[in-house]
Design a protein around this motif. Sequence first.
Motif, PDB file in Angstrom:
ATOM      1  N   GLU A 147    -101.659  -7.143 -72.214  1.00 43.80           N
ATOM      2  CA  GLU A 147    -100.508  -6.275 -72.436  1.00 43.80           C
ATOM      3  C   GLU A 147     -99.528  -6.570 -71.311  1.00 43.80           C
ATOM      4  OE1 GLU A 147     -99.405  -1.575 -73.109  1.00 43.80           O
ATOM      5  OE2 GLU A 147    -101.402  -2.136 -72.455  1.00 43.80           O
ATOM      6  N   LEU A 148     -98.411  -7.172 -71.659  1.00 42.84           N
ATOM      7  CA  LEU A 148     -97.427  -7.655 -70.698  1.00 42.84           C
ATOM      8  C   LEU A 148     -96.222  -6.729 -70.735  1.00 42.84           C
ATOM      9  CD1 LEU A 148     -97.263 -10.201 -68.897  1.00 42.84           C
ATOM     10  CD2 LEU A 148     -95.945 -11.266 -70.716  1.00 42.84           C
ATOM     11  N   ALA A 149     -95.729  -6.325 -69.566  1.00 45.30           N
ATOM     12  CA  ALA A 149     -94.593  -5.411 -69.492  1.00 45.30           C
ATOM     13  C   ALA A 149     -93.394  -6.092 -68.869  1.00 45.30           C
ATOM     14  CB  ALA A 149     -94.967  -4.176 -68.681  1.00 45.30           C
ATOM     15  N   LEU A 150     -92.240  -5.808 -69.411  1.00 44.57           N
ATOM     16  CA  LEU A 150     -90.971  -6.196 -68.825  1.00 44.57           C
ATOM     17  C   LEU A 150     -90.561  -5.018 -67.960  1.00 44.57           C
ATOM     18  CD1 LEU A 150     -88.928  -8.485 -68.940  1.00 44.57           C
ATOM     19  CD2 LEU A 150     -87.808  -7.303 -70.812  1.00 44.57           C
ATOM     20  N   ALA A 151     -90.531  -5.209 -66.637  1.00 47.49           N
ATOM     21  CA  ALA A 151     -90.396  -4.084 -65.722  1.00 47.49           C
ATOM     22  C   ALA A 151     -89.345  -4.334 -64.652  1.00 47.49           C
ATOM     23  CB  ALA A 151     -91.744  -3.806 -65.067  1.00 47.49           C
ATOM     24  N   LYS A 152     -88.873  -3.242 -64.075  1.00 51.50           N
ATOM     25  CA  LYS A 152     -87.923  -3.291 -62.979  1.00 51.50           C
ATOM     26  C   LYS A 152     -88.553  -2.544 -61.806  1.00 51.50           C
ATOM     27  CE  LYS A 152     -82.980  -3.066 -62.514  1.00 51.50           C
ATOM     28  NZ  LYS A 152     -82.651  -4.412 -62.957  1.00 51.50           N
ATOM     29  N   GLY A 153     -88.485  -3.109 -60.616  1.00 51.68           N
ATOM     30  CA  GLY A 153     -89.126  -2.508 -59.450  1.00 51.68           C
ATOM     31  C   GLY A 153     -88.539  -1.171 -59.057  1.00 51.68           C
ATOM     32  N   LYS A 154     -89.383  -0.267 -58.604  1.00 51.83           N
ATOM     33  CA  LYS A 154     -88.940   1.043 -58.142  1.00 51.83           C
ATOM     34  C   LYS A 154     -88.620   0.985 -56.658  1.00 51.83           C
ATOM     35  CE  LYS A 154     -91.521   4.172 -61.159  1.00 51.83           C
ATOM     36  NZ  LYS A 154     -92.534   5.238 -61.181  1.00 51.83           N
ATOM     37  N   GLN A 155     -87.664   1.804 -56.245  1.00 55.52           N
ATOM     38  CA  GLN A 155     -87.355   1.977 -54.829  1.00 55.52           C
ATOM     39  C   GLN A 155     -88.294   3.044 -54.260  1.00 55.52           C
ATOM     40  OE1 GLN A 155     -85.011   0.108 -53.315  1.00 55.52           O
ATOM     41  NE2 GLN A 155     -84.616  -0.926 -55.255  1.00 55.52           N
ATOM     42  N   ALA A 156     -88.282   3.214 -52.947  1.00 56.68           N
ATOM     43  CA  ALA A 156     -89.182   4.186 -52.299  1.00 56.68           C
ATOM     44  C   ALA A 156     -88.894   5.603 -52.781  1.00 56.68           C
ATOM     45  CB  ALA A 156     -89.040   4.106 -50.787  1.00 56.68           C
ATOM     46  N   HIS A 157     -87.623   5.957 -52.962  1.00 53.73           N
ATOM     47  CA  HIS A 157     -87.311   7.322 -53.395  1.00 53.73           C
ATOM     48  C   HIS A 157     -87.755   7.561 -54.842  1.00 53.73           C
ATOM     49  CE1 HIS A 157     -83.759   5.970 -55.691  1.00 53.73           C
ATOM     50  NE2 HIS A 157     -83.575   5.124 -54.682  1.00 53.73           N
ATOM     51  N   ASP A 158     -87.761   6.515 -55.666  1.00 55.81           N
ATOM     52  CA  ASP A 158     -88.271   6.652 -57.030  1.00 55.81           C
ATOM     53  C   ASP A 158     -89.769   6.921 -57.015  1.00 55.81           C
ATOM     54  OD1 ASP A 158     -85.762   6.128 -58.074  1.00 55.81           O
ATOM     55  OD2 ASP A 158     -86.135   3.970 -58.218  1.00 55.81           O
ATOM     56  N   LYS A 159     -90.478   6.259 -56.109  1.00 58.21           N
ATOM     57  CA  LYS A 159     -91.924   6.464 -56.011  1.00 58.21           C
ATOM     58  C   LYS A 159     -92.232   7.878 -55.543  1.00 58.21           C
ATOM     59  CE  LYS A 159     -92.947   1.638 -55.064  1.00 58.21           C
ATOM     60  NZ  LYS A 159     -93.523   0.690 -54.136  1.00 58.21           N
ATOM     61  N   ARG A 160     -91.416   8.382 -54.591  1.00 59.70           N
ATOM     62  CA  ARG A 160     -91.617   9.764 -54.133  1.00 59.70           C
ATOM     63  C   ARG A 160     -91.393  10.747 -55.274  1.00 59.70           C
ATOM     64  NH1 ARG A 160     -89.225   7.764 -49.306  1.00 59.70           N
ATOM     65  NH2 ARG A 160     -87.151   8.415 -49.956  1.00 59.70           N
ATOM     66  N   ALA A 161     -90.398  10.490 -56.096  1.00 62.60           N
ATOM     67  CA  ALA A 161     -90.137  11.353 -57.245  1.00 62.60           C
ATOM     68  C   ALA A 161     -91.301  11.303 -58.236  1.00 62.60           C
ATOM     69  CB  ALA A 161     -88.838  10.942 -57.927  1.00 62.60           C
ATOM     70  N   SER A 162     -91.886  10.132 -58.425  1.00 60.78           N
ATOM     71  CA  SER A 162     -93.041  10.010 -59.321  1.00 60.78           C
ATOM     72  C   SER A 162     -94.221  10.820 -58.797  1.00 60.78           C
ATOM     73  CB  SER A 162     -93.455   8.553 -59.456  1.00 60.78           C
ATOM     74  OG  SER A 162     -92.460   7.797 -60.067  1.00 60.78           O
ATOM     75  N   ILE A 163     -94.441  10.765 -57.492  1.00 63.47           N
ATOM     76  CA  ILE A 163     -95.528  11.536 -56.884  1.00 63.47           C
ATOM     77  C   ILE A 163     -95.276  13.031 -57.056  1.00 63.47           C
ATOM     78  CG2 ILE A 163     -96.633  12.139 -54.687  1.00 63.47           C
ATOM     79  CD1 ILE A 163     -96.160   9.212 -53.833  1.00 63.47           C
TER      80      ILE A 163
END
Length: 160
Positions: A127-143
């Motif tokens: 299963e292959l994904a076309l993805a865009k990297g997250k920034q640090a603030h995006d990761k904090r929002a995910s958490i």
Amino acid sequence: MARPKHSTFDKKKTVAENRRARFDYHIEDTFEAGIALTGTEVKSLRFGEGSITEAYAEIKGEEAWLINSNIPEFSHGNRFNHVPKRPRKLLLHEREISRLQGAVERKGMTLVPLSVYFNSRGRAKVELALAKGKQAHDKRASIKDRDWKRDQARIMREKG
């Protein structure tokens, strides 16, 4: 005909999963691709061995390749055993490869494998994904979202 979305992929036995990819990347689109494997690689995968945590895919010319995936040597293999970290060819249609290549070149996206599994016909798939990297603030929002959902479920369980 368009390929089905990842929720409808026919996954019978998941061998390896890249759980970190959903945290590190915004997943735009997913594709199902076959993998060109040797006999001992298939046997190792059927035993549940294999890792794609550091793996990525890239387009070279008219072909897609899975780089840095680890399928350990088969325990009962002899001198015909495979190389564990060799590049493996991904089997996609030409129009899918050109679409992926365009997205990678123009939009700065990357190709990340999400899982390796066997479908109902016994074929190994990625299963292959076309993805865009997250920034640090995006990761904090995910958490923060994940923690809130966990707290919300706990509150709902306590109330009734």
